[in-house]
Structures are given as C-alpha cells and as structure tokens.
Design a protein around this motif. Structure first.
Motif, PDB file in Angstrom:
ATOM      1  N   HIS A 236       0.601  -1.478  -0.215  1.00 12.01           N
ATOM      2  CA  HIS A 236       0.014   0.260  -0.053  1.00 12.01           C
ATOM      3  C   HIS A 236       0.941   1.464   0.101  1.00 12.01           C
ATOM      4  O   HIS A 236       0.804   2.569   0.047  1.00 12.01           O
ATOM      5  N   CYS A 275       2.578  -4.500  -3.413  1.00 13.23           N
ATOM      6  CA  CYS A 275       0.658  -4.638  -4.204  1.00 13.23           C
ATOM      7  C   CYS A 275       1.052  -4.880  -5.053  1.00 13.23           C
ATOM      8  O   CYS A 275       1.908  -3.975  -5.787  1.00 13.23           O
ATOM      9  N   CYS A 280      -5.299  -4.265  -5.944  1.00 13.15           N
ATOM     10  CA  CYS A 280      -5.602  -3.929  -4.728  1.00 13.15           C
ATOM     11  C   CYS A 280      -6.655  -2.834  -4.133  1.00 13.15           C
ATOM     12  O   CYS A 280      -6.275  -1.864  -5.087  1.00 13.15           O
TER      13      CYS A 280
HETATM   14 ZN   LIG Z   1      -2.553  -2.434  -1.642  1.00  9.93          ZN
END
Ligand SMILES: [Zn+2]
Length: 307
Positions: A236, A275, A280
């Motif tokens: 993230h 990710c 995501c």
């Molecule tokens: Zn992510």
C-alpha cells in the motif's frame, strides 16, 4: 492514604480477634493470586483489589507489566468508552504505573506499547529512565505524525531491536536505532529519511514501510545500503514526486518508481511483500494518505490532549 488506612484497619481487626483458622489473601500462592488478578477488569484491580491486602496490591502492580511488557493501550479512550470518567481512570493507572516503575529493577521491562493516548513528554522521560534495557518500542499509527512528545525519552533507549514509530521520530533520533533489527515506519519517507535508514541501521534485517509515501529514489537508496535484508514490506505504499506537499494531507496522484531497478536491487531479499496496483483496492484508490489510521485530526481536540 486509602491504602494505608485499609492496612491499618486489617491489622487492628486481627489484633482484636486473635489467631484464627481463616486464611488471608496473603497466604495464597502468589502464582494463583496473579492468575486471579489477570482475570479481573482493570477498573476493579485499581480501585478495589489493590485495597484488599498487601499481596493483592503487589499482584496488581505486577500485572501492569507481565513479562516485562508495559502496555499503555489499556488506557486508550476507545477501550474505556462506556466509562464517562475515563480521564480519572487514566490518571489512576499512571499513578500505579509510576509506583511499579519505582519499585521494580530498572532492567525489568523490555517492551513498551503506546496506543492512541498521548502522555506529556516528561512522563515518557520518567518511563524511559526506568526502562533503559527496552528492546521493543511500538507506537500506534493512530498518533499519525505526532512525535515530539517522545523525543526527550528516546535518548535513554539505546538497546532497541524492534521498533514501530513515525518516520520523523526515526529521522530526528536515529542514533537510538543503531541496534535495530526490525523496523516499521509510517509517514513520509523522503530522501533524508531514506539516507538515514540506509546509513544508521547496520543491523537491519526486516523493514516494513506499509502505507508510506516514498520519494522517487527512497526505495533505491535504502536497498543500496542493505544487501542482507530478509524482509521488505512495501504494501500500500506509493511514490510521490514532492514529499513536502504530501506530508500531512495526502495526494490524488502518485507516480511510478523504477520497477526494474527495484526488482534488481531487491533480488536477494527472502520475502518482499508489495501490492499489484490493479488488484488492491487501497492502492487503486484515487486519494492516498500515508496516515490512514490516524485519529483526531485538527477537528477533534480530544485526541490532541496530553495527559
Ligand atoms: Zn495495496
């Protein structure tokens, strides 16, 4: 005063009745006593159990740091939301904690967990002076970028091995991180922070930069200095061109870092978590912020209050 009064009252009672077959709490095996105390809610421990007997008071104090762990998250207001007088409870807890720190050996605590409740700086210093052997420090992401309250305390902790804290605290106090093996940061990793991670943590093996804002060259700089990294977690996280603009509010558009370069430099890492942007939901969101779990921005003064 209340503790002393309770003790005097019990002593007077024993003197009046003489020897008796009724056993007191002080006769109970201490391990069993601890087992009982650990099942009692905090409010009852601090307002009732501690007044019953000397051994129960000792057990209550010991329960404040089982296995050498001080857990300040127990005084977080969200855990006390059903109690309107939680500020009073927080003060009571801190009073007991101070007493516990005064009577325990200075090297008895090895871990400290700090939740969303912010103490005044001198209280962290008080804790730090009595926990110089601290190896694990965990500061909640709920505090966001607030870090100045910890800075004076940090100089007493020189044996840290596992740390989770805001990026700014790491940058300003990086001399305290020389022995760190596992580091989790939250916030904005600009070029200066990346250089500090590269140069000042020679023993680093596990690095977690989850939901961080990273400068374009940050990851590359960090990997240049850590060829023996075992775990890198950048889930993230997002890349930004201008870190100063991102710092506290977030951004709507991130940029791409050099995937090929990062893949090459991270080739030797045993576990690299990251990710795939399209898969995501957090990474594909239009607005990105490096303090997603921060509580009490300027609108909510309660979280800014130091106790
Ligand atoms: Zn992510």
């Amino acid at each position: 005063m209340r503790l002393k009064a309770a003790r005097l009252s019990r002593a007077a009672s024993r003197a009046e009745t003489g020897p008796t077959m009724v056993r007191s709490w002080d006769d109970l095996d201490y391990d069993i006593l601890m087992g009982i105390i650990n099942r009692v809610p905090w409010r009852c421990r601090l307002y009732v159990a501690c007044l019953v007997s000397k051994s129960l008071l000792a057990a209550v104090l010991d329960s404040l740091s089982p296995c050498g762990v001080i857990n300040l998250t127990v005084i977080d207001s969200h855990k006390l939301k059903n109690n309107l007088d939680f500020p009073r409870f927080q003060r009571r807890y801190l009073c007991f904690l101070k007493h516990m720190l005064d009577i325990k050996p200075v090297d008895s605590c090895s871990a400290l967990f700090i939740g969303e409740t912010v103490l005044k700086p001198h209280k962290y210093v008080y804790i730090a002076k009595r926990t110089p052997s601290l190896q694990r420090l965990v500061i909640s992401e709920a505090l966001g970028y607030r870090h100045s309250c910890f800075m004076q305390a940090m100089r007493y902790w020189r044996k840290l091995k596992k740390v989770k804290c805001p990026v700014d605290l790491f940058v300003f106090c990086s001399v305290c991180f020389e022995k760190v093996e596992s580091l989790q940061l939250f916030g904005v990793v600009n070029d200066a922070a990346a250089i500090a991670i590269r140069d000042r943590c020679p023993r680093l093996r596990r690095l977690y930069l989850i939901s961080c804002a990273l400068s374009v060259t940050a990851l590359s700089t960090i990997l240049d200095g850590h060829k023996r990294l075992e775990v890198l977690d950048t889930r993230h996280s997002f890349c930004v061109r201008d870190c100063s603009k991102t710092a506290r509010i977030g951004i709507s558009q991130s940029v791409e870092w050099n995937e090929e370069e990062i893949r090459c430099k991270a080739a030797g890492i045993k576990l690299h978590l990251r990710c795939t942007k399209q898969r995501c939901p957090k990474c594909s969101a239009t607005w990105k912020c490096c303090y997603p779990k921060m509580k009490g921005r300027l609108t909510n003064y309660r979280y800014w209050k130091y106790i």
